[in-house]
Motif scaffolding. Structure first.
Motif: not given
Length: 403
Positions: A34-45, A226-227, A337-340, A356-358
């Motif tokens: 499940l990805e909230r972005q549409a296929a054409d904008v779901a790009l890595p951060e 918090e992430i 980028a996300t960090t712990t 799975g985070a950080g």
């Protein structure tokens, strides 16, 4: 009651989430991504490319990188598409700063070459190096966007369902030990879908900074660390001489030992250009290099987002350490980028929820291995006799810090 067509739901279609869907689908597990972005904008951060390196100052991360190399090979063989481009990569710094990296590589039996700074400077004349240099023969460059796209295609090829435009509103536990995933209604490539619920045996949440809010209603996750989103500001520097070949450059991490660097300022006559954080550099063929500070850990005492130093510090660094680059021909880049709180990975399971985070700037580089770890937590290890040690990545370390 909700829809129960899948055994596992994966929330978040970035590199780690996509790799998890691929890993589960390969095992024959009914899985939906499940990805909230549409296929054409779901790009890595994290941008276009990452370096796949073995060198880390912690054994657990070296072993994870070794596993990633093996799974990259599997992905390439299975898909017929090779995403890794071999590159030279080094870690350098004062002896004391790089010693943990050396010790971790030795403990894992990972190959490397150990050079002095002058020896490395002769090999790569466009650069200057600190006291000791660790050369990794098996490093590679990987395109993050292509990685996500390929992992999702391969997941679908093995039977996974991938839904773009599917915004998850909340994850809760069911009385029978499973999970309920509430998904907002909306329009996707498959048409309009009303708000609905999925009931699954387990849910893998790889949703970056949204993770804590999504799982707040799950017992045991009310006080999830918090992430946060860390903003980094690397810059693309042009080569001074267009005739310089790629052999003059190497992707690198410059490690910091504050005391040793303070002493070295006087001996080298350099007042600026010593980083307050570790510095990463990546060769850009035909251009020069991208240089930036490594994603920092958060300051647990403040609410301010972690950021890297500004362009003036990077220019001073390039002037001091990268004579083959022109510090005035610079193109700033902003990435997130996300960090712990401690800057490390978070990979753990609480009840029916796998976290799975950080993953900072390494999510795509280590994605195939991260996907296997998260899949193991969701449905059990593919080989129970070869279950990995996840102690370095679990929630328990944050409880210890808070205490």
């Amino acid at each position: 009651m909700g829809e129960r067509a899948y055994e596992v739901a994966v929330v978040g279609g970035g590199a780690a989430g996509s790799a998890t869907a691929w890993a589960l689908a390969r095992r024959g597990v009914p899985v939906v991504l499940l990805e909230r972005q549409a296929a054409d904008v779901a790009l890595p951060e994290t941008g276009d490319e990452q370096i796949v390196r073995l060198a880390h100052p912690d054994v657990a991360y070296v072993r994870l990188a070794q596993s990633a190399h093996a799974w990259w090979a599997t992905l390439g063989s299975e898909s017929g598409e090779e995403l890794l481009t071999p590159v030279a990569s080094v870690e350098h710094g004062p002896v004391r700063a790089v010693r943990p990296v050396t010790e971790a590589l030795l403990a894992c039996g990972a190959p490397f070459e150990y050079l002095t700074g002058p020896e490395a400077g002769e090999r790569w004349p466009g650069m200057r190096f600190d006291d000791r240099v660790i050369v990794q023969p098996s490093a590679a460059r990987v395109d993050a966007r292509r990685t996500v796209a390929l992992l999702q295609r391969q997941a679908v090829a093995h039977g996974a369902t991938v839904r773009h435009g599917a915004e998850v509103l909340a994850v809760t536990a069911t009385e029978d030990g499973g999970a309920r995933v509430r998904v907002a209604g909306g329009v996707s490539e498959s048409g309009y879908t009303p708000e609905h619920e999925l009931v699954v045996g387990a849910v893998v949440v790889a949703a970056g900074a949204a993770t804590a809010a999504l799982v707040d209603g799950v017992p045991g996750l009310e006080h999830l660390p918090e992430i946060r989103v860390a903003r980094t500001e690397p810059a693309r520097f042009a080569a001074r001489d267009a005739s310089l070949r790629g052999e003059e450059w190497v992707s690198f991490t410059h490690h910091v030992d504050p005391e040793a660097h303070a002493e070295a300022r006087g001996s080298l006559g350099v007042d600026e250009g010593y980083p307050a954080l570790a510095v990463d550099g990546r060769h850009v063929p035909g251009v020069g290099a991208v240089v930036g500070h490594r994603v920092p850990a958060q300051d647990a005492e403040t609410d301010a987002p972690a950021t890297s130093a500004g362009p003036d510090v990077l220019r001073a660094y390039v002037e001091a350490w990268l004579p083959g680059l022109d510090p005035e021909r610079v193109d700033p880049v902003t990435r997130t980028a996300t960090t712990t709180p401690d800057g490390g990975f978070l990979v753990d399971r609480v009840g029916p929820v796998v976290l799975g985070a950080g993953f900072g700037g390494d999510g795509a580089a280590l994605a195939p291995a991260l996907g296997q770890l998260l899949a193991d937590l969701a449905v059990g290890p593919a080989d129970p006799l070869d279950a990995p040690d996840l102690a370095a990545f679990t929630l328990a370390r944050f409880a210890t810090v808070d205490a």
